[in-house]
Design a protein around this motif. Structure first.
Motif, PDB file in Angstrom:
ATOM      1  N   ASN A  82       0.818  -1.226  -0.105  1.00  0.00           N
ATOM      2  CA  ASN A  82      -0.035  -0.015   0.036  1.00  0.00           C
ATOM      3  C   ASN A  82       0.788   1.460  -0.136  1.00  0.00           C
ATOM      4  O   ASN A  82       1.637   1.571   0.918  1.00  0.00           O
ATOM      5  CB  ASN A  82      -1.084  -0.037   1.382  1.00  0.00           C
ATOM      6  CG  ASN A  82      -2.018   1.187   1.201  1.00  0.00           C
ATOM      7  OD1 ASN A  82      -1.836   2.126   0.460  1.00  0.00           O
ATOM      8  ND2 ASN A  82      -2.994   1.080   1.937  1.00  0.00           N
ATOM      9  N   PRO A  83       0.732   2.077  -1.007  1.00  0.00           N
ATOM     10  CA  PRO A  83       1.974   3.265  -1.109  1.00  0.00           C
ATOM     11  C   PRO A  83       1.455   4.304  -0.287  1.00  0.00           C
ATOM     12  O   PRO A  83       2.277   5.056   0.198  1.00  0.00           O
ATOM     13  CB  PRO A  83       1.521   3.673  -2.564  1.00  0.00           C
ATOM     14  CG  PRO A  83       0.413   3.106  -3.039  1.00  0.00           C
ATOM     15  CD  PRO A  83       0.254   1.925  -2.527  1.00  0.00           C
ATOM     16  N   ASP A  84       0.111   4.299   0.245  1.00  0.00           N
ATOM     17  CA  ASP A  84      -0.255   5.193   1.278  1.00  0.00           C
ATOM     18  C   ASP A  84       0.643   5.153   2.708  1.00  0.00           C
ATOM     19  O   ASP A  84       0.421   5.792   3.553  1.00  0.00           O
ATOM     20  CB  ASP A  84      -1.633   5.021   1.702  1.00  0.00           C
ATOM     21  CG  ASP A  84      -2.555   5.661   0.278  1.00  0.00           C
ATOM     22  OD1 ASP A  84      -1.896   6.752  -0.337  1.00  0.00           O
ATOM     23  OD2 ASP A  84      -3.607   5.103   0.144  1.00  0.00           O
ATOM     24  N   SER A 133      -3.018  13.670  -4.556  1.00  0.00           N
ATOM     25  CA  SER A 133      -4.009  13.728  -5.636  1.00  0.00           C
ATOM     26  C   SER A 133      -3.538  12.578  -6.559  1.00  0.00           C
ATOM     27  O   SER A 133      -4.405  12.476  -7.638  1.00  0.00           O
ATOM     28  CB  SER A 133      -3.888  15.098  -6.225  1.00  0.00           C
ATOM     29  OG  SER A 133      -2.506  15.177  -6.928  1.00  0.00           O
ATOM     30  N   LEU A 134      -2.637  11.760  -6.592  1.00  0.00           N
ATOM     31  CA  LEU A 134      -2.261  10.732  -7.347  1.00  0.00           C
ATOM     32  C   LEU A 134      -3.177   9.539  -7.306  1.00  0.00           C
ATOM     33  O   LEU A 134      -3.788   9.383  -6.272  1.00  0.00           O
ATOM     34  CB  LEU A 134      -0.851  10.367  -7.227  1.00  0.00           C
ATOM     35  CG  LEU A 134       0.365  11.442  -7.350  1.00  0.00           C
ATOM     36  CD1 LEU A 134       1.654  10.750  -6.953  1.00  0.00           C
ATOM     37  CD2 LEU A 134       0.238  12.056  -8.671  1.00  0.00           C
ATOM     38  N   LYS A 139       1.027   6.493  -7.413  1.00  0.00           N
ATOM     39  CA  LYS A 139       1.443   6.539  -6.075  1.00  0.00           C
ATOM     40  C   LYS A 139       2.714   5.334  -5.976  1.00  0.00           C
ATOM     41  O   LYS A 139       3.643   5.455  -5.695  1.00  0.00           O
ATOM     42  CB  LYS A 139       0.564   6.317  -4.936  1.00  0.00           C
ATOM     43  CG  LYS A 139      -0.243   7.504  -4.854  1.00  0.00           C
ATOM     44  CD  LYS A 139      -1.406   7.223  -3.720  1.00  0.00           C
ATOM     45  CE  LYS A 139      -2.137   8.402  -3.454  1.00  0.00           C
ATOM     46  NZ  LYS A 139      -3.159   8.233  -2.419  1.00  0.00           N
ATOM     47  N   GLN A 140       2.477   4.221  -6.687  1.00  0.00           N
ATOM     48  CA  GLN A 140       3.309   3.206  -6.709  1.00  0.00           C
ATOM     49  C   GLN A 140       4.517   3.427  -7.413  1.00  0.00           C
ATOM     50  O   GLN A 140       5.611   3.171  -7.149  1.00  0.00           O
ATOM     51  CB  GLN A 140       2.652   1.885  -7.169  1.00  0.00           C
ATOM     52  CG  GLN A 140       1.672   1.110  -6.358  1.00  0.00           C
ATOM     53  CD  GLN A 140       2.572   0.303  -5.114  1.00  0.00           C
ATOM     54  OE1 GLN A 140       3.674   0.782  -4.675  1.00  0.00           O
ATOM     55  NE2 GLN A 140       2.031  -0.737  -4.580  1.00  0.00           N
ATOM     56  N   LEU A 141       4.201   3.996  -8.589  1.00  0.00           N
ATOM     57  CA  LEU A 141       5.188   4.739  -9.580  1.00  0.00           C
ATOM     58  C   LEU A 141       6.043   5.599  -8.825  1.00  0.00           C
ATOM     59  O   LEU A 141       7.519   5.195  -8.848  1.00  0.00           O
ATOM     60  CB  LEU A 141       4.863   5.034 -10.978  1.00  0.00           C
ATOM     61  CG  LEU A 141       6.019   5.802 -11.746  1.00  0.00           C
ATOM     62  CD1 LEU A 141       6.947   4.794 -12.228  1.00  0.00           C
ATOM     63  CD2 LEU A 141       5.169   6.387 -13.075  1.00  0.00           C
TER      64      LEU A 141
END
Length: 238
Positions: A82-84, A133-134, A139-141
């Motif tokens: 989870n990129p968050d 906002s991504l 976000k993973q990138l």
């Protein structure tokens, strides 16, 4: 660069999450497969130096990652499912520059290197974009660019394609093909492992198979299909 796991054992909550994991990983692309709860994420964190094993050692290039955090920052990067859980700064440039600053670069030097990484991926226009906002794939990138900017020798990826749609997943997989660092990918989906050199299969915290994808994955998929077709839900318990 070689990831050397020697009799790695980890106990979490009174349960053996990993037991007796021994493997020497020198191939450019290594995958670790298994069901949920098999110990994949725990092993990823051990390799990255985020968890110190209770028994055994995890070394990269002969260095114990859990005991030498500076060496861990220089040699290994990890991308979470989870990129968050990974992104902490409000803008893209700040996020990419942060790891470089952690490595000791001055602010201007870190920002210049961050801009160079964004440019390398054709994302220079993201510089001032708000990270919140991504999209999930973006976000993973961003996490991938932030890790690669630190020039690690090993990149550990824990289910990086989870929750992404097919086009986004294919786009990220193309980016991964360009990585020169060794990649250790954690996944439960054999479809993500095209072009990989080696597969380790974990079950119940133990290594039950290790070898080329064409030898390990057919048995893994057959076992998953067998358990999925069973009426006994005990096989599906984490």
């Amino acid at each position: 660069m070689t990831v050397d796991l020697q009799n790695v054992g980890v106990t979490l909550g009174g349960r053996a999450a990993l037991a007796g994991i021994t493997a020497r990983l020198a191939e450019p692309r290594v995958a670790i497969v298994g069901r949920n709860g098999s110990g994949k994420t725990t092993l990823a964190r051990v390799v990255a130096g985020l968890i110190a094993p209770d028994t055994g050692q995890a070394r990269i290039g002969g260095i114990d990652m859990a005991r030498d955090r500076r060496a861990a920052l220089e040699n290994v990067g990890i991308i979470f499912q989870n990129p968050d859980h990974q992104i902490i700064f409000p803008t893209v440039l700040e996020e990419v520059a942060f790891g470089l600053a952690q490595q000791g670069k001055r602010p201007r030097e870190a920002e210049a290197a961050a801009r160079a990484m964004l440019d390398r991926f054709g994302k220079a226009h993201w510089e001032r974009a708000a990270t919140h906002s991504l999209s999930q794939g973006q976000k993973q990138l961003l996490c991938l660019m932030a890790v690669l900017a630190m020039r690690p020798r090993v990149v550990v990826m824990d289910e990086p394609f989870s929750g992404l749609d097919i086009p986004t997943r294919l786009q990220l997989m193309r980016y991964l093909q360009k990585i020169t660092a060794q990649v250790v990918m954690i996944t439960h989906d054999p479809g993500h492992l095209r072009g990989f050199d080696r597969v380790l299969w974990l079950e119940g915290g133990r290594l039950i198979a290790d070898g080329p994808p064409d030898r390990v994955l057919p048995d893994f998929e057959a076992r998953m299909l067998d358990w999925g077709g069973s009426d006994d839900l005990a096989h599906l318990a984490c």
